[in-house]
Enzyme design. Structure first.
Site, PDB file in Angstrom:
ATOM      1  N   ALA A   1      56.092   0.419  26.348  1.00  0.00           N
ATOM      2  CA  ALA A   1      56.698   1.431  25.470  1.00  0.00           C
ATOM      3  C   ALA A   1      56.988   2.725  26.217  1.00  0.00           C
ATOM      4  O   ALA A   1      56.119   3.308  26.854  1.00  0.00           O
ATOM      5  CB  ALA A   1      55.780   1.710  24.279  1.00  0.00           C
TER       6      ALA A   1
ATOM      7  N   HIS B   1      42.273   5.990  23.312  1.00  0.00           N
ATOM      8  CA  HIS B   1      43.210   7.031  22.866  1.00  0.00           C
ATOM      9  C   HIS B   1      42.641   7.740  21.635  1.00  0.00           C
ATOM     10  O   HIS B   1      42.632   8.983  21.569  1.00  0.00           O
ATOM     11  CB  HIS B   1      44.551   6.372  22.538  1.00  0.00           C
ATOM     12  CG  HIS B   1      45.662   7.318  22.244  1.00  0.00           C
ATOM     13  ND1 HIS B   1      46.903   7.209  22.834  1.00  0.00           N
ATOM     14  CD2 HIS B   1      45.753   8.379  21.411  1.00  0.00           C
ATOM     15  CE1 HIS B   1      47.707   8.166  22.369  1.00  0.00           C
ATOM     16  NE2 HIS B   1      47.015   8.885  21.505  1.00  0.00           N
TER      17      HIS B   1
ATOM     18  N   ASP C   1      55.804   5.975  32.223  1.00  0.00           N
ATOM     19  CA  ASP C   1      56.248   7.240  31.640  1.00  0.00           C
ATOM     20  C   ASP C   1      55.094   8.178  31.315  1.00  0.00           C
ATOM     21  O   ASP C   1      55.330   9.268  30.783  1.00  0.00           O
ATOM     22  CB  ASP C   1      57.061   6.973  30.366  1.00  0.00           C
ATOM     23  CG  ASP C   1      56.220   6.347  29.259  1.00  0.00           C
ATOM     24  OD1 ASP C   1      56.063   6.972  28.194  1.00  0.00           O
ATOM     25  OD2 ASP C   1      55.718   5.227  29.456  1.00  0.00           O
TER      26      ASP C   1
END
Length: 277
Positions: free
Chosen positions: A22, A64, A194
């Protein structure tokens, strides 16, 4: 003469490129997990901002949530709402609540980033193997992988956070990709991601790393929203996101996977000169 040591170096070509999912190859802007995290915390009575939700992006998803719960503002809001500081059981409960939110949106964000399929095709024509890894768990990939395949994106190997003892920034997933792909040396691999934590993963694995600045979590915009930016705003965003990933230690930073082939050429030239990651 004494005092010299022999140093072994890989000077061959790149053999494998290991992409994040993603924000790197699919889901421009890394929208699906951001939506799922904000909905999960809102349902628990402690809303988080999109910026907060995105801060630990790239990590295994329970990690997370733990990172979000450790943020002072969120921890204080949790204590005010629930009457106690965040506990391990709260993190477990939030992760269980997160899963259906994530599964509900993931297939809607499975389209490849523009230029991804063309880049992958060009790499395969050169005999370069395609790896993938992700902070998603297997249940999430059971939805995302076939949805991405329907759009034409199928890596040669994919490793999930639930496949390894430690997720990012540990090198476990990237190293498992390298083993599964049968490369001769980690220096023959490039990790493309990313997120800063994904770049740290590649560096910890001893690989070349390429940051993706505009299609992922750092820019946090869909493709249409990115294209709609005024030139000055886009340039400012580009500077900020490139600098952020470069500070993490990425060897090179590009806008998106559509720009990857020149980065590959530069890394192969550096390898030919005897440079190492």
């Amino acid at each position: 003469m004494s005092g010299f040591v022999w140093q072994r170096r890989w000077r061959g070509p790149v053999q494998a490129v290991i992409f994040d999912w993603a924000g790197t190859t699919v889901d421009h802007g890394c929208m699906a997990p951001a939506l799922a995290f904000t909905r999960t915390f809102e349902a628990a009575g402690v809303p988080v901002t999109i910026a907060e939700a995105r801060a630990p992006m790239g990590a295994e998803k329970r990690d997370h949530i733990a990172a979000l719960m450790a943020m002072p503002r969120i921890a204080d809001a949790w204590a005010a709402t629930h009457g106690h500081e965040p506990r391990e059981q709260d993190i477990d409960n939030l992760y269980a609540a997160f899963l259906p939110h994530q599964l509900a949106v993931i297939a809607d964000h499975a389209a490849p980033v523009p230029g991804c399929l063309e880049t992958v095709r060009a790499l395969r024509q050169r005999g370069i193997r395609i790896g993938a890894n992700t902070g998603y768990a297997q249940a999430m990939m059971d939805v995302l992988a076939p949805a991405a395949a329907a759009h034409g994106y199928v890596p040669d190997d994919s490793v999930n956070a639930s496949d390894v003892p430690r997720g990012r920034p540990a090198p476990s997933m990237a190293l498992r990709n390298a083993a599964n792909l049968g490369v001769d040396a980690v220096a023959a691999c490039i990790k493309v991601d990313d997120t800063p934590v994904g770049i740290e993963e590649g560096l910890a694995a001893g690989m070349w790393t390429v940051g993706v600045a505009l299609s992922g979590n750092e820019a946090a915009l869909s493709h249409d929203a990115l294209q709609a930016l005024a030139p000055e705003a886009r340039a400012a965003l580009r500077r900020r996101t490139h600098e952020r990933l470069a500070r993490t230690g990425a060897h090179l930073v590009i806008d998106s996977v559509a720009d990857f082939l020149p980065a590959l050429a530069e890394i192969e030239a550096r390898l030919a000169r005897g440079e190492q990651p």
